[in-house]
Design an enzyme around this catalytic site. Structure first.
Site, PDB file in Angstrom:
ATOM      1  N   ARG A   1       0.836  -1.201   0.000  1.00 36.65           N
ATOM      2  CA  ARG A   1       0.000   0.000   0.000  1.00 36.65           C
ATOM      3  C   ARG A   1       0.868   1.248   0.000  1.00 36.65           C
ATOM      4  O   ARG A   1       2.070   1.207   0.275  1.00 36.65           O
ATOM      5  CB  ARG A   1      -0.919  -0.001   1.225  1.00 36.65           C
TER       6      ARG A   1
ATOM      7  N   SER B   1      -6.887   6.300   9.250  1.00 33.54           N
ATOM      8  CA  SER B   1      -5.791   6.346   8.284  1.00 33.54           C
ATOM      9  C   SER B   1      -6.242   5.714   6.971  1.00 33.54           C
ATOM     10  O   SER B   1      -7.103   4.835   6.952  1.00 33.54           O
ATOM     11  CB  SER B   1      -4.573   5.587   8.831  1.00 33.54           C
TER      12      SER B   1
ATOM     13  N   CYS C   1       2.111   7.116  10.146  1.00 32.35           N
ATOM     14  CA  CYS C   1       2.035   7.558   8.752  1.00 32.35           C
ATOM     15  C   CYS C   1       3.163   8.523   8.397  1.00 32.35           C
ATOM     16  O   CYS C   1       3.041   9.334   7.471  1.00 32.35           O
ATOM     17  CB  CYS C   1       0.668   8.172   8.445  1.00 32.35           C
TER      18      CYS C   1
END
Length: 208
Positions: A68, A135, A166
């Site tokens: 991802r 997120s 993140c």
């Protein structure tokens, strides 16, 4: 075009990602989209561009590299993870528009419970004040996306302190329980499914 919703409960991270990859690799033009609602046992996941320094200290929680987008994040019980296996090309959506629709689905869900939330242009996700409550991280391959979102419902937030969530140092994290909403994860999943349906499915219906 609608989708198939699957509520999978608590499932291990790596086999679930392998199943997503297999589904995406074998789908054809007419394959219905799927959305998976689930929780993971404790795991840190490192996105494609992830930098090792964002793991601030070693812990007993495994770190798994994944395809991802984004940097490192944490998944654990009490967090609703939603994997969106969508034919983005068929929906007629660009990545930014898809992200915006996902964020708005979460924002509308939280608003139903009196939680004022927002997105940020500089940092994908959903925020309550300066604290992050959800997120996002997607992977697009051959016009289709997989991976998705993680919404903090009622979980142990302590593992976030061992990372720059993140990729952002000192990022405060929050969850629905800390905002005064006590709901089980499976109920939040059912409610969020309705909002995702509202925001994303019309994209396909509006496409000529």
């Amino acid at each position: 075009m609608s989708w198939t919703a699957k509520h999978l409960g608590l499932v291990a991270y790596e086999p679930t990602v392998a199943a997503m990859e297999a589904f995406t690799a074998q789908r054809g033009d007419g394959t219905p989209d799927e959305i998976w609602f689930l929780e993971h046992p404790p795991v840190y996941t490192q996105g494609l561009a992830g930098k090792p320094e964002h793991l601030l200290q070693a812990t007993t929680i495994p770190v798994v590299k994944t395809e991802r987008g984004g940097q490192i994040t944490y998944h654990g019980p009490g967090q609703l993870v939603v994997y969106l296996l969508l034919d983005v090309k068929r929906l007629g959506l660009g990545v930014r528009e898809l992200v915006r629709r996902i964020e708005n689905s979460i924002i509308d869900l939280l608003a139903e419970h009196g939680i004022e939330a927002r997105g940020r242009v500089d940092a994908p996700g959903v925020y309550v004040g300066e604290a992050k409550i959800a997120s996002l991280g997607l992977r697009i391959k051959n016009g289709c996306c997989y991976h998705g979102l993680a919404l903090n419902v009622d979980m142990d937030l302590a593992p976030f302190r061992s990372i720059n969530p993140c990729g952002y140092a000192n990022m405060a994290m929050t969850q629905m329980k800390d905002q005064g909403v006590a709901l089980p994860v499976d109920e939040v999943a059912r409610q969020l499914q309705r909002h995702l349906q509202h925001h994303i499915v019309p994209a396909a219906q509006d496409t000529p």
